[in-house]
Design an enzyme around this catalytic site. Structure first.
Site, PDB file in Angstrom:
ATOM      1  N   GLY A 140       0.826  -1.196   0.000  1.00  0.00           N
ATOM      2  CA  GLY A 140       0.000   0.000   0.000  1.00  0.00           C
ATOM      3  C   GLY A 140       0.859   1.243   0.000  1.00  0.00           C
ATOM      4  N   CYS A 141       0.229   2.371  -0.300  1.00  0.00           N
ATOM      5  CA  CYS A 141       0.994   3.619  -0.393  1.00  0.00           C
ATOM      6  C   CYS A 141       1.525   4.034   0.970  1.00  0.00           C
ATOM      7  CB  CYS A 141       0.147   4.714  -1.019  1.00  0.00           C
ATOM      8  SG  CYS A 141      -1.511   4.904  -0.310  1.00  0.00           S
ATOM      9  N   TYR A 142       0.633   4.111   1.957  1.00  0.00           N
ATOM     10  CA  TYR A 142       1.098   4.456   3.305  1.00  0.00           C
ATOM     11  C   TYR A 142       2.156   3.471   3.805  1.00  0.00           C
ATOM     12  CZ  TYR A 142      -2.685   7.888   4.255  1.00  0.00           C
ATOM     13  OH  TYR A 142      -3.521   8.978   4.272  1.00  0.00           O
ATOM     14  N   THR A 165       4.308   1.698   2.279  1.00  0.00           N
ATOM     15  CA  THR A 165       5.601   1.927   1.640  1.00  0.00           C
ATOM     16  C   THR A 165       6.355   3.051   2.343  1.00  0.00           C
ATOM     17  OG1 THR A 165       4.805   1.167  -0.511  1.00  0.00           O
ATOM     18  CG2 THR A 165       6.726   2.621  -0.517  1.00  0.00           C
ATOM     19  N   SER A 166       5.659   4.163   2.568  1.00  0.00           N
ATOM     20  CA  SER A 166       6.345   5.315   3.169  1.00  0.00           C
ATOM     21  C   SER A 166       6.759   5.024   4.605  1.00  0.00           C
ATOM     22  CB  SER A 166       5.442   6.554   3.109  1.00  0.00           C
ATOM     23  OG  SER A 166       4.309   6.408   3.960  1.00  0.00           O
TER      24      SER A 166
END
EC number: 1.2.1.38
Lengths: 345, 345, 345, 345
Positions: free
Chosen positions: A148-150, A152-153
């Site tokens: 997911g995007c979150y 990953t960060s």
């Protein structure tokens, strides 16, 4: 040339895949599906692609997809469950950008996504598509579950500390801010310009689907030890970008040593950029690019480290990372087709 | 105290009516309706109203509405057609913010709105709610049709020239730019933040429903002579505001004389502000306020006058103007409850 | 490899040149100058370039620049006047992104820019860098004057009509809207976020420096006949992008014929995209790309054609077009290094 | 009528004071100063005020200010130091919106603001202008130091927990996000639209001037016990608004009890709105209003409470709170002139 299929190409991760793939020197886009837009030319829907593709959307068809070498699923959760196995059986590899194969534990998936898991049989072979951790597994995978995007960060920002054993018995905090494209292209009131512009808010404070994914991966980085973390997503009035502000207690450290940990951890990573300590990465510095920019701040008096982690949610947080995985799976140069310089201003 | 009902209070013109009316010293809000939100407190939907109203949405009911002194329709077109006559018959007056009674000609309405006119019987008594032109009629009206947002900006900008007979045999141009709230609170892809932000586009170039309304009123200002005009709406990445850039040929004039025409025409108008010639009104100078700011530019070499007209589409372009009409209808001070200073920055 | 120098690389056109050139396969960036930022690494100022260049800003030096094959001036007006001749004499070619050599008539330049022309001696050899008109001249030029951003959008939108002789004795209108990056990176109150966001305004209504440039080029397209045009720039709350809405009277036409004129005029142009008649090009469809998208609308009743012209002011409106000119000057593929797909969303 | 003077009226807090005061029923604006804009009419600079004031800026003059009943300083730090004592001696009361009198400890002030404290003599009598804590002292004060914008949001969000003794031996976290107007109207590159729009970043991570102020007030709420807190400001692409996301460890609690603490603490506060537990206050719900909206979230498994605190930085975070203090100082209804409903959308 790698023959590529895309299932669900009408959303933002779909068009972002296209933006990247039309310039990828080793791929050939063969089929792109959408039930609702059957027959519509892709560049009618996304005029930025005029001149780069003649494809039109077709209804998903396992045979056509099976003739591809790799099929990307850019679909809402549940769709890849239903279709992936058939595609795999046809010999194509699958890169799923949805949440369908991210969680290793079926009951956890079912709890957070509120439905039965549709493909527990192939779940065990799914590899979590974070190259900075699972590169070797990705290179051999038939089925990759893109993070997911979150997650990953957050994961790129915290894993170096955890791998070093610096995080124990504490509650980490991930205060994350995303652009509105993270909510997708679905027509929802909360995503309207007149609702989201010139405003800022938290959401999902009591629990967000990316939390179990983050916990799973931090635990893996800790060698199986549970890592406790609070994850608070926020909606910022911008189109793209995530900034994760990550808080951890690491008393008695020096910023130089922490900085060295990060620099060494990511020394050979083409898409993780550790900025000089004390830097302030803005999301615009990665807009349209596959890079994750990290910066460390350390408060000696409190022993607190703050890690700032900036990505483009649609690139490193989704479609770019998916192509990075594809490059690894097919033995290509990992950064092939992914060298976009961020658009700034 | 004037008892007020609002039909369709969940949209942007509805909440804007509420923002104004909760501070209006001579009104009492009795009923607000919404089929879809029945039972929901207004301030649950619009937390900016917390502390100002205890009302909850109810299903539209002609009896309850009929007990009001005035009923505002903040509804999509067609709704007021169906309900207004019954409300009028109960003795309440009606102020319609929709397009239902703006066009005097039934076939024209039916052509542009693509459906049968639902209330031709009461149409003749509807008064067009532009106080700067129809103040006297409004004061006696039972049924007021509030102007559209674009027409308000265009008509206030051009009427002085037309009334002076300066416009003949030419094609006027109204190049208009609106904020996204003009598209309403409906969940449409084109109104999403990720679609409308950081971009600019025209729409309705081949024809927009506000065009026949503008023509009707310019013709009225010309004493019944047809006035030809091109109307090109654009979508700007902002929440509120309309800027109309209006082009007309008036050769052989002097800017001082044109300026005087406007200043005299609007000398006693509480909500039309003629700026010094050569000014550049920004839409933010009227954000949240009921004022229309006008500025003239004249090119002596070409004989072209450019009129810039700025309004807040939700205030002077809709709910504020509706309250202004109400004040006139009930013999109150015309600016009562409408003295908001624009929010700047 | 073509050795490239950039004078004044700290502004938005400078960093945009860098974004393009770091991926250009036939150029090598040798020197980039800035008096104020001497010694600062380029990627410290523009972190999106981290990993793509090691250059640091140096003080402008004619010798160092003279060793380049081509020098781009991304400077405020006046700077190229002072330095270009010396650079040319050293054997380098010059591509000026400023306004210094756009106007052929010295008194006109001096009137609009309020200072003496600093290089009338080399002005006659300057070629106006609009490849769609001057490709052949550009290929032989030592000194290219890149068009302004507004003029690019207006000229590409109107030239086909003018070349066909369809425009006579009328006042054209160019109602143009730009993003705030058009005002440059200088710290001006009017360009602040809190001033420009969530608002819309006209500016330069009484006269803008791009007007004489537009007139010069429309006249050239008309074979020397004066073309009358009103040019009204507006500031839109977006970072990049220009939409020009162009109005002309061409009575008795058919939209199919007009469309054909445009399609044929630009049939072989790599960076002009004529959309189907009736389309609505949004500026985001060209964000970060070198494409100009055009769309025609025709009102048979009034004989008015409306041409919508969308560009990215920093790419086709400046740095991209400059690289396009460079490619032509050095005999390279014209679209080399310029194939960016617009970032959408 | 209270005679009011404003020193430094050209900035955002100055114009916001004007927006409020022109409708305040008990004040009369007598003088507004600006060295740089001497002679300019206020409504020329801020056209939203056209029709509401005829004042022009004058050079600061202690005599003219001394004839006022109250003088607001809306100036950069240092200015009130130099002028306040003289104004006080003339008999006027002073409400300082700058940071000059917020910190009680002179060396701390000098360390964070990098200059000598210019008025240590009158510092002891300065009252911190947070009505929810110091109402009684404010009512008797000659000199009020209005809280900073961030401190207002953080203190109102944390004080109830601290006063109850629930916070001990832990590091609190205040992850705060502000709109760009917080940086003021000064022309700085970082505040440009093209720099700040469509992006998100942290700043001041290593230390921000509002930190010692927050610590001072949390310590006061703790009865003199030091409270440890990390404060991380972020810049969001919006004009107004602050959202503070506040993290504290309060294990073994129930959300109902925590909620009750807040509701009781602020039961009689006109400008603190405790939302139902689990709510998500968006900054737009307070845009233009003097309200602070708070919401609690509690994670039973980790014992962590998350407090969301939303204010308009220019109203409750500055000019609105200043007027609230004035109302208290002069024995007026505390909410007089401050009943603006937030602009939504």
């Amino acid at each position: 040339m790698i023959k590529v299929g895309i299932v669900g190409g009408t959303g933002y991760t779909g068009v972002e895949l296209l933006r990247i793939l039309v310039h990828h020197p080793e791929t050939e886009l063969k089929v792109i599906t959408s039930r609702s837009e059957e027959g519509v030319r892709v560049d009618d829907m996304y005029p930025n692609l005029r001149g780069y593709t003649d494809l039109a959307f077709t209804v998903p068809d396992a045979d056509a997809l099976g003739e591809c070498d790799v099929v990307f699923f850019a679909t809402p959760h549940g769709v890849a469950h239903a279709l992936a196995e058939e595609v795999l059986n046809s010999g194509a590899r699958v890169i799923d950008l949805s949440a369908d194969f991210r969680l290793k534990d079926v009951p956890t998936w079912e709890k957070w996504y509120g439905q039965e898991h549709g493909a527990p049989g192939i779940l065990p072979e799914a590899v979590y598509g974070l190259p900075e951790v699972y590169r070797s597994d990705i290179s051999k995978a038939r089925l990759v579950a893109c993070p997911g995007c979150y997650p990953t960060s957050v994961e790129l920002g915290l894993i170096p500390l955890i791998e070093q054993g610096l995080i124990e018995d504490q509650l980490l905090i991930a205060d994350c801010k995303t652009g509105v494209s993270g909510a997708g292209r679905g027509a929802k009131v909360g995503s309207l310009f007149a609702e989201a512009a010139d405003s800022f808010m938290a959401y999902g404070t009591s629990g967000h689907r990316h939390l179990p994914e983050i916990r799973q991966e931090l635990k893996a980085a800790a060698g199986g030890k549970d890592i406790n973390i609070t994850f608070t997503p926020h909606l910022a009035p911008m189109i793209r970008g995530i900034l994760a502000t990550l808080y951890a207690q690491v008393p008695g450290q020096k910023i130089e040593d922490l900085q060295k940990i990060y620099e060494e951890r990511y020394a050979n990573e083409p898409f993780v950029d550790v900025l000089p300590a004390g830097s302030q990465p803005a999301t615009r510095s990665v807009k349209g690019s596959n890079v994750c920019r990290l910066a460390l701040h350390y408060h000696e008096d409190t022993g607190q480290v703050i890690v700032l982690s900036a990505i483009d949610n649609l690139v490193k947080g989704s479609s770019g990372q998916a192509v990075q995985c594809m490059n690894i799976m097919f033995g290509l140069e990992e950064s092939m087709g992914l060298q976009h310089v961020a658009l700034m201003p």
